[in-house]
Enzyme design. Structure first.
Site, PDB file in Angstrom:
ATOM      1  N   ASP A  96      -0.538  -0.734   6.659  1.00 57.73           N
ATOM      2  CA  ASP A  96       0.171  -1.349   5.619  1.00 57.73           C
ATOM      3  C   ASP A  96      -0.141  -2.549   6.001  1.00 57.73           C
ATOM      4  O   ASP A  96      -0.079  -3.223   7.164  1.00 57.73           O
ATOM      5  CB  ASP A  96       1.332  -1.290   5.501  1.00 57.73           C
ATOM      6  CG  ASP A  96       2.332  -1.708   4.761  1.00 57.73           C
ATOM      7  OD1 ASP A  96       2.105  -2.096   3.322  1.00 57.73           O
ATOM      8  OD2 ASP A  96       3.846  -2.730   5.126  1.00 57.73           O
TER       9      ASP A  96
ATOM     10  N   ASP B 144       5.671  -0.895   8.829  1.00 59.13           N
ATOM     11  CA  ASP B 144       6.877  -0.933   9.400  1.00 59.13           C
ATOM     12  C   ASP B 144       8.205  -0.908   8.649  1.00 59.13           C
ATOM     13  O   ASP B 144       9.974  -1.429   9.712  1.00 59.13           O
ATOM     14  CB  ASP B 144       7.058  -3.117   9.407  1.00 59.13           C
ATOM     15  CG  ASP B 144       6.994  -3.861   8.508  1.00 59.13           C
ATOM     16  OD1 ASP B 144       6.446  -3.377   7.582  1.00 59.13           O
ATOM     17  OD2 ASP B 144       7.831  -4.421   8.277  1.00 59.13           O
TER      18      ASP B 144
ATOM     19  N   ASP C  17       7.923   2.710   4.134  1.00 57.92           N
ATOM     20  CA  ASP C  17       6.526   3.102   4.855  1.00 57.92           C
ATOM     21  C   ASP C  17       6.702   4.368   5.890  1.00 57.92           C
ATOM     22  O   ASP C  17       5.948   5.495   5.322  1.00 57.92           O
ATOM     23  CB  ASP C  17       6.035   1.843   5.766  1.00 57.92           C
ATOM     24  CG  ASP C  17       6.135   0.913   5.426  1.00 57.92           C
ATOM     25  OD1 ASP C  17       4.966   0.582   4.039  1.00 57.92           O
ATOM     26  OD2 ASP C  17       6.143   0.322   5.335  1.00 57.92           O
TER      27      ASP C  17
END
Length: 604
Positions: A315, A498, A502
């Site tokens: 990500d 994080d 997610d």
């Protein structure tokens, strides 16, 4: 119950006396039998009791096999062999216990990071209480060199916090009023006052310990395979031993006592102790050594997935980047300098609290005072700066106000003065200092694909991807789109993220890794946690996982190959019982010692 310490030495002495009675003093057989019999009972009574209980339940464990071998060997008059088998098996169990205690140290040491007491301020006085009784919002005092009992925000004092037990990072971090600190960290030389932000059960230290306690329930494929193998393998070996003892004498191939002795040797040699002990111990040691290097893994199956990883999906915001915007490029019209453009934009944005405005002000430094500032929500800002009417915002905002934007390149904030475009500013998320090096290191470990996923626009994603050197990137994705993208990828996929958004992607990956200890939803959904939040730990963790799995696989192959070779030789009379004992206890000890190497692995 655990036997008194004198029992095993007494068994060894009796065994030695039995040898003296038989080979030196040549005493009657009954004296040798008594001495060796007592030696076998003292060293193996726990095994015999457990074996009897499991035999009644038809649960054919290694203790059942060992008990049958010792008892029948004694009945055959092989008193020394029976006592030697019991003593060697006891020695093997002791070695395994020592090894297991050593392997647990790296994990049980973590329990010390959660203090048993907290100094809470109540009615103007300090009270020492259990951390579990402290409520969110209360004030806690942490004296120098004490562990922080609960997550909180510093209200008074500045110090350095040693988070080595949490993150694996040895360098203390500076903390001042307004900074968040994590439970389990060690305060430096200054007194701190904290406002508690998490309840005891939700504190960082408690969450870490909970993850580690639950990890043993999540077995790896290899560990599950060995457990299933042992359950099927043991009764098969028992049946084969009976056939070896009975069939050859029926066909006139030798005396029953000879084949019964060989059958007993087969029982001893075939015990699956080496596999049943060394494989779970290997996973446990692997998880322990990862935890000391900043990667908390929730179970053996995820250690295995990490070792097999060939695709890493990252990500962007908060993982690769800091999440803080900064000016990445500036376009100016003819006759306008970059500094002038930034100063005008900063003046127009002087009252805005938007992250974009803050980034522009930081890049500009000093800026003239603006007048008649008017913000049009979601569109832009009008202001007068040094007598010029400024417009700052989206390019469409300038166009709506009659400004020609045909020469304006794509940008985040467009600036016009007195009806003419004077420039555009592009902002991007700031890439973390170690992100590019971490991506390069992942490729060195043999990771085939390093893919970046982000909800940002194509231009911002392209700029970050170029800095990192990822093999691919995808922009403009919603959380569900990221999950679908990960599911569509081939190979063993590790996703690193994080944030709360997610969580679906972390669950979709073969091994979902949460970065840092911030988002509780991400940590609970993830299969592993990079506790320091540093992406550079990931390639190190992958290498450690691979080395741990190599040791575990070697132990499986070595144990099976050794046992197969010994079992094939037994029917031909080439293997005495002491060799059978080595095939069990000796191989177990060697695989356990090999497993202990994992605890000495260092992150590279």
């Amino acid at each position: 119950p655990e036997a008194p310490k004198w029992v095993f030495p007494a068994a060894v002495v009796l065994f030695a006396l039995g040898l003296v009675f038989e080979h030196v003093l040549h005493l009657p057989v009954w004296a040798v039998a008594v001495s060796h019999g007592l030696a076998a009972i003292l060293s193996g009574y726990g095994v015999f009791l457990d074996g009897l209980k499991n035999l009644v339940r038809l649960n054919f464990t290694e203790n059942v096999l060992m008990s049958i071998a010792v008892i029948v060997a004694f009945c055959l008059g092989e008193f020394g062999e029976a006592a030697a088998v019991a003593i060697l098996f006891n020695l093997g169990e002791r070695a395994e216990e020592i090894a297991e205690r050593r392997s647990r140290r790296s994990i049980t040491a973590l329990t010390e990071m959660r203090p048993d007491t907290a100094r809470v301020l109540r009615d103007g006085a300090e009270q020492i209480v259990s951390p579990a009784s402290v409520a969110v919002g209360e004030t806690v005092v942490v004296n120098p060199y004490e562990r922080i009992p609960l997550d909180g925000v510093i209200t008074e004092g500045s110090s350095y916090i040693d988070n080595a037990a949490l993150t694996g990072e040895s360098v203390p971090v500076e903390a001042a009023p307004g900074d968040s600190v994590l439970s389990g960290g060690v305060n430096g030389s200054a007194k701190l006052t904290l406002r508690v932000t998490s309840a005891f059960e939700d504190s960082t230290a408690s969450r870490i310990l909970r993850m580690i306690e639950e990890s043993s329930a999540r077995k790896g494929k290899a560990e599950k395979l060995i457990t299933r193998f042992a359950r099927v393998y043991t009764p098969i070996v028992l049946v084969l031993a009976i056939l070896v003892a009975v069939l050859p004498p029926l066909f006139g191939l030798g005396a029953f006592s000879v084949w019964l002795y060989r059958a007993l040797t087969m029982l001893v040699a075939s015990c699956p102790c080496a596999l049943v002990i060394s494989v779970p111990l290997g996973f446990f040691a692997g998880i322990g050594v990862e935890s000391t290097n900043g990667m908390l893994i929730k179970g053996g199956k995820y250690l295995e997935a990490l070792a097999k990883a060939d695709t890493v999906v990252l990500d962007k915001t908060g993982t690769i980047t800091t999440g803080a915007l900064s000016v990445s490029s500036v376009w100016t019209a003819e006759g306008v300098s970059e500094q002038m453009l930034l100063r005008f934009a900063a003046s127009a944005e002087s009252l805005s609290t938007h992250p974009v405005a803050k980034a522009i002000r930081e890049a500009a430094g000093d800026a003239p005072e603006a007048e008649d500032i008017r913000e049009i929500a979601g569109r832009g800002i009008e202001a007068v700066v040094e007598g010029k009417k400024l417009l700052a915002g989206r390019s469409t905002f300038l166009k709506e106000n009659g400004v020609d934007i045909s020469q304006l390149p794509p940008c985040t904030v467009a600036i016009a003065a007195d009806g003419r475009v004077i420039g555009g500013i592009t902002l991007a998320d700031t890439v973390k200092p170690d992100s590019a090096a971490a991506v390069a290191d992942m490729k060195k470990t043999g990771i085939r694909q390093v893919v970046m996923l982000t909800g940002d626009n194509e231009a911002a994603a392209r700029a970050v991807a170029a800095q990192l050197g990822v093999t691919d990137y995808r922009a403009g994705l919603l959380p569900q789109d990221k999950a679908q993208a990960v599911e569509a990828m081939q190979g063993t996929r590790v996703f690193v993220g994080d944030g709360v958004n997610d969580a679906p992607v972390l669950a979709a990956a073969d091994c979902g890794v949460a970065v840092g200890l911030g988002s509780q939803a991400a940590i609970e959904t993830a299969d592993a946690v990079l506790s320091s939040g540093s992406l550079s730990l990931l390639p190190r963790a992958i290498r450690l996982a691979r080395r741990s799995m190599n040791v575990i696989r070697f132990n499986i192959v070595f144990a099976l190959a050794t046992k197969a070779a010994v079992l094939l030789c037994i029917p031909f009379g080439f293997v005495p019982m002491w060799v059978g004992v080595f095939a069990d206890v000796g191989v177990t000890a060697l695989t356990v010692l090999n497993t202990m190497r994992i605890l000495r692995f260092k992150a590279k």
